[in-house]
Design a protein around this motif. Structure first.
Motif, PDB file in Angstrom:
ATOM      1  N   SER A   1      -2.935  -7.680   1.921  1.00 21.98           N
ATOM      2  CA  SER A   1      -4.019  -6.744   1.849  1.00 21.98           C
ATOM      3  C   SER A   1      -4.121  -5.914   0.863  1.00 21.98           C
TER       4      SER A   1
ATOM      5  N   ASN B   1       1.945 -10.274   2.897  1.00 22.12           N
ATOM      6  CA  ASN B   1       0.845  -9.163   2.878  1.00 22.12           C
ATOM      7  C   ASN B   1       0.135  -9.155   1.755  1.00 22.12           C
TER       8      ASN B   1
ATOM      9  N   THR C   1      -3.676 -15.434   4.314  1.00 22.78           N
ATOM     10  CA  THR C   1      -2.806 -15.003   5.466  1.00 22.78           C
ATOM     11  C   THR C   1      -1.763 -15.640   6.015  1.00 22.78           C
TER      12      THR C   1
ATOM     13  N   ASP D   1       0.929  -1.187  -0.067  1.00 22.82           N
ATOM     14  CA  ASP D   1       0.035  -0.038   0.048  1.00 22.82           C
ATOM     15  C   ASP D   1       0.975   1.070   0.037  1.00 22.82           C
TER      16      ASP D   1
END
Length: 345
Positions: free
Chosen positions: A327, A325, A261, A218
């Motif tokens: 996400s 990760n 995950t 991100d």
């Protein structure tokens, strides 16, 4: 010179080359959006590489990267192959497959004179390598076109080696990263570090531009990497659900599930440590198993199991490559994801 000037890019983001889940379409989209799109070539034959490079050069005038492995091809060991087949035989029996029909050969080939001669037709702006660098003569040929050469380091020692042996920039690949570890000076996994521990050490140890890779999903992580001294970041997993990626439906489903995950570094699928989502074969045989043939010979015996299981929507034997990760994985256009990654810069 900044990494943006060196690579000719507008945004400090490299799309990680991801064999098996992407082709030229994703590379084009990222390059057109201002990042550096990458084409993984380690599992492609010469004509497939030529076709993909033709598509890229016809679709964009922006810089792009082509990526190759530069491992040494091993000699098959009959005893080890037999032990590996014995270990896999219960799965072959379960899926009604004949273990005597395992195809010979390796699915991944190292950078070669043939590949270099093919690339000479295109003179790609950037050429990246995994597992070190090719032989000096081949490296000199690549650099003679003006191509920027990048390779991955998983330790400070590897970064120093790359600097001394002709790399123009170094990817600091943290342990969080999905796919194959770029380690090449040692096989000891205990020497591997996380991205934000490794990055500042490599920045301090070399005078080349450093690219951070591993767990960057991100805009906040991109900014943090640059604040720690990285000149750019390399992002892979976050692009795997993009519209332009060719990630299989089985792989996409797992990436969107809670199972994503839980990842581990495993040698089961190729013979070399690589991070993927834990699935049945990793749980039952253990992520690292001493009976696995050396890279890249292990993949031949896994292939039929994978193909048969995937035909029924099952990923029990699929290398579900992903970083720690997930996400940042989003089902959006790659250009939109790139813009989001750079939104805090």
């Amino acid at each position: 010179m900044t990494i943006r000037d060196l690579l000719g890019i507008e945004q400090p983001v490299i799309q990680a080359p991801m064999a098996g889940v992407q082709g030229s379409k994703l590379a084009i989209a990222v390059s057109e959006a201002g990042g550096l799109g990458s084409l993984p070539c380690g599992m492609l034959g010469p004509e497939a590489i030529r076709e993909e490079l033709y598509r890229i050069t016809q679709a964009t005038s922006k810089p792009y990267n082509v990526n190759f492995f530069c491992h040494r091809q091993p000699e098959p060991c009959a005893e080890r192959e037999a032990g590996w087949r014995d270990l896999l035989k219960p799965y072959y029996d379960e899926l009604a497959l004949d273990i005597g029909n395992i195809p010979a050969g390796a699915s991944r080939v190292p950078f070669s004179q043939q590949a270099a001669d093919l690339l000479a037709e295109f003179r790609p702006p950037v050429v990246s390598f995994h597992f070190g660098l090719p032989d000096p003569a081949l490296l000199a040929q690549v650099k003679s076109w003006g191509s920027v050469v990048i390779s991955s380091a998983t330790t400070v020692a590897e970064a120093r080696w790359l600097e001394a042996n002709g790399a123009d920039a170094i990817i600091a690949q943290g342990l969080e990263a999905g796919g194959h570890r770029g380690m090449f000076l040692s096989e000891d996994l205990t020497g591997q570090s996380g991205t934000f521990a490794l990055l500042p050490q490599i920045v301090a140890a070399v005078d080349l531009p450093v690219i951070a890779a591993g767990g960057i999903a991100d805009a906040a992580a991109v900014k943090a990497a640059l604040d720690l001294g990285a000149d750019a970041v390399q992002v892979g997993t976050a692009f795997m659900l993009c519209e332009e990626a060719s990630t299989s439906q089985v792989h996409r489903a797992v990436l969107k599930s809670e199972a994503a995950t839980h990842t581990a570094v495993t040698n089961l699928f190729s013979g070399r440590p690589a991070r993927g989502i834990v699935n049945r074969i990793m749980r039952e045989l253990g992520p690292i198993n001493g009976k696995v043939p050396v890279f890249p010979l292990a993949s031949s015996a896994i292939g039929p199991l994978r193909a048969t299981a995937e035909a029924s929507g099952c990923g029990d034997f699929t290398p579900l490559w992903a970083g720690q990760n997930v996400s940042g994985c989003r089902e959006v256009a790659a250009g939109d994801l790139l813009n989001a990654l750079c939104s805090k810069l």
